[in-house]
Design a protein around this motif. Structure first.
Motif, PDB file in Angstrom:
ATOM      1  N   LEU A 117       0.828  -1.204   0.000  1.00  0.00           N
ATOM      2  CA  LEU A 117       0.000   0.000   0.000  1.00  0.00           C
ATOM      3  C   LEU A 117       0.866   1.259   0.000  1.00  0.00           C
ATOM      4  CD1 LEU A 117      -2.929   1.194   0.307  1.00  0.00           C
ATOM      5  CD2 LEU A 117      -2.493   1.202   2.758  1.00  0.00           C
ATOM      6  N   CYS A 118       1.878   1.290   0.860  1.00  0.00           N
ATOM      7  CA  CYS A 118       2.759   2.456   0.928  1.00  0.00           C
ATOM      8  C   CYS A 118       3.597   2.595  -0.344  1.00  0.00           C
ATOM      9  CB  CYS A 118       3.664   2.357   2.153  1.00  0.00           C
ATOM     10  SG  CYS A 118       2.791   2.477   3.728  1.00  0.00           S
ATOM     11  N   LEU A 119       4.093   1.475  -0.859  1.00  0.00           N
ATOM     12  CA  LEU A 119       4.869   1.522  -2.107  1.00  0.00           C
ATOM     13  C   LEU A 119       4.006   2.002  -3.267  1.00  0.00           C
ATOM     14  CD1 LEU A 119       6.943  -1.789  -1.857  1.00  0.00           C
ATOM     15  CD2 LEU A 119       7.805   0.547  -1.653  1.00  0.00           C
ATOM     16  N   ALA A 120       2.733   1.587  -3.287  1.00  0.00           N
ATOM     17  CA  ALA A 120       1.824   2.012  -4.355  1.00  0.00           C
ATOM     18  C   ALA A 120       1.590   3.512  -4.305  1.00  0.00           C
ATOM     19  CB  ALA A 120       0.498   1.260  -4.234  1.00  0.00           C
ATOM     20  N   LEU A 121       1.499   4.071  -3.097  1.00  0.00           N
ATOM     21  CA  LEU A 121       1.292   5.512  -2.993  1.00  0.00           C
ATOM     22  C   LEU A 121       2.529   6.273  -3.479  1.00  0.00           C
ATOM     23  CD1 LEU A 121      -0.734   7.330  -0.401  1.00  0.00           C
ATOM     24  CD2 LEU A 121       1.515   8.257  -0.900  1.00  0.00           C
ATOM     25  N   VAL A 122       3.716   5.762  -3.146  1.00  0.00           N
ATOM     26  CA  VAL A 122       4.947   6.381  -3.665  1.00  0.00           C
ATOM     27  C   VAL A 122       4.962   6.306  -5.188  1.00  0.00           C
ATOM     28  CG1 VAL A 122       7.467   6.215  -3.720  1.00  0.00           C
ATOM     29  CG2 VAL A 122       6.239   5.897  -1.558  1.00  0.00           C
ATOM     30  N   LEU A 123       4.524   5.170  -5.729  1.00  0.00           N
ATOM     31  CA  LEU A 123       4.456   5.007  -7.182  1.00  0.00           C
ATOM     32  C   LEU A 123       3.520   6.038  -7.806  1.00  0.00           C
ATOM     33  CD1 LEU A 123       5.070   3.421  -9.775  1.00  0.00           C
ATOM     34  CD2 LEU A 123       3.218   1.856  -9.170  1.00  0.00           C
ATOM     35  N   CYS A 124       2.395   6.333  -7.140  1.00  0.00           N
ATOM     36  CA  CYS A 124       1.458   7.338  -7.660  1.00  0.00           C
ATOM     37  C   CYS A 124       2.125   8.710  -7.767  1.00  0.00           C
ATOM     38  CB  CYS A 124       0.225   7.427  -6.764  1.00  0.00           C
ATOM     39  SG  CYS A 124      -0.870   6.006  -6.847  1.00  0.00           S
TER      40      CYS A 124
END
Length: 414
Positions: A117-124
């Motif tokens: 979840l946190c990695l996905a937000l950084v990706l966004c």
């Protein structure tokens, strides 16, 4: 009541993702949220928390994951020997004990989902900065799907329950990872409450840039209301007026969960071997044992999380499906039940987390040994299936048979 018109300067109209009602897309003032006047689903959040703040929280969480998952969160002194347990140890012990599905479920909810979840937000954020459409599409999809499965808060409560249950037979001390877990949980809650996928897609391409005269379908991924089509004009996900086979899938998950609920409550969920005695506990007998040991608060927590919540989810979803099938019942009540089920659903995982912690700390050979029972497998199946049932149900089906003036645009400001 403002009249609908299709001129270029008309107030933007948005379909409610909860019931499909066309409403005015009003941007709320600071501190005031906007809700659908019919079903109460939140349409937008008050204020304008910076997206850079989301990124800072996500990066801090990723840093806290290192000590939280690398070091022990608890130490115990049992039978003259010191032992410790970490989050990863619990899932691994379940797998080694032959409970592979339970180990995977515990590992996914406590480790994989929050980190991803946190990695996905950084990706966004990277995708917005680099104007990378595929990255934003993947990142927002992961966030949308993983919010339900991120359960660090449930794991923290399970640590408390396990510590109290072990306090009579061992000396307990706190490990360094527990402090990181507490900070991580605070930040995760803050992050999940702050993140709005709509805002990320609005930065990519604002909704007002789409000059749609008619809006008949709402994209569940980027929350763009638009005319009917095969794919979303903004995020390119496949469009469906309603989730495909929502009733059939929800009913199938619910029936399977109902069947699994019987062995989950009849078969032993945990087995403690001590001094040559085999002590088997079902969920209910475990609650009684806690009451007999004067652990009333823990007994209440286990009773609510492991007995009340699963039954409430099955009964609540069954009531909603019955109302949809026969077009009966109070739709506002059905919607509130659905929203409550969405919130409480993950807490059924508490007992499984407790089992993984106990298995890590109490596996000392012939003198004292702890293993899960077959009821734990059935209970894990109940938890998994009810979560899938909740996610597969499209709440807009509750309102499809209403005769209200759903074509009239209403203000969502409260």
């Amino acid at each position: 009541m403002p009249a609908l018109n299709n001129t270029r300067h008309a107030p933007p109209v948005r379909l409610c993702q909860g019931c499909g009602l066309p409403i005015l897309s009003i941007h709320p003032t600071a501190g005031n949220n906007a809700y659908c006047p019919r079903c109460g689903t939140q349409q937008s959040r008050g204020g304008s928390p910076s997206l850079s703040g989301n990124l800072a929280i996500a990066l801090t969480c990723l840093l806290l994951f290192i000590p939280a998952y690398s070091f022990p969160f608890i130490h115990i002194h049992l039978l003259g020997v010191n032992f410790h347990g970490s989050i990863v140890d619990g899932a691994w012990c379940l797998i080694e004990a032959g409970y592979f599905p339970l180990g995977v479920l515990v590992f996914f909810c406590s480790v994989v989902a929050p980190i991803t979840l946190c990695l996905a937000l950084v990706l966004c954020h990277i995708s917005l900065h680099k104007h990378w459409f595929i990255g934003l599409r993947i990142g927002t999809s992961l966030i949308r799907r993983l919010k339900t499965w991120t359960m660090i808060d449930v794991f923290l409560v399970s640590i408390l329950v396990a510590c109290i249950k072990l306090s009579d037979i061992s000396d307990i001390s706190v490990g360094p990872a527990l402090y990181a877990l507490i900070g991580l949980q605070i930040l995760c809650i803050l992050l999940i409450t702050r993140v709005s996928l709509r805002r990320y897609w609005e930065l990519w391409r604002p909704e007002v840039s789409f000059e749609h005269q008619h809006k008949h379908i709402h994209c569940n991924h980027c929350h763009l209301s638009q005319p009917e089509g095969s794919h979303c004009q903004r995020c390119h996900h496949t469009l469906h007026v309603r989730k495909p086979r929502s009733i059939e899938r929800t009913s199938a998950y619910l029936m399977a969960a109902t069947v699994a609920l019987i062995p989950a409550n009849i078969l032993p969920i945990s087995i403690l071997l001590t001094n040559g005695q085999r002590l088997e506990d079902t969920i209910f007998s475990g609650v009684i044992s806690l009451l007999n040991s004067q652990m009333v608060s823990i007994a209440i927590i286990i009773f609510v999380a492991s007995i009340i919540v699963p039954i409430a989810k099955i009964v609540g979803l069954g009531y909603i499906l019955y109302g949809i099938r026969f077009q009966t019942g109070n739709r506002v009540r059905q919607m509130k039940i659905y929203q409550i089920i969405k919130v409480i659903g993950k807490w059924s995982m508490l007992d499984l987390f407790v089992i993984s912690i106990m298995l890590t700390l109490v596996d000392r050979g012939q003198i004292l040994n702890f293993v899960p029972g077959n009821g734990a497998i059935a209970f894990g199946l109940v938890v998994f299936l009810t979560l899938l049932a909740t996610e597969s149900l499209d709440p807009r089906l509750i309102w499809d048979s209403t005769n209200e003036e759903s074509a009239i645009c209403r203000s969502a400001d409260e």
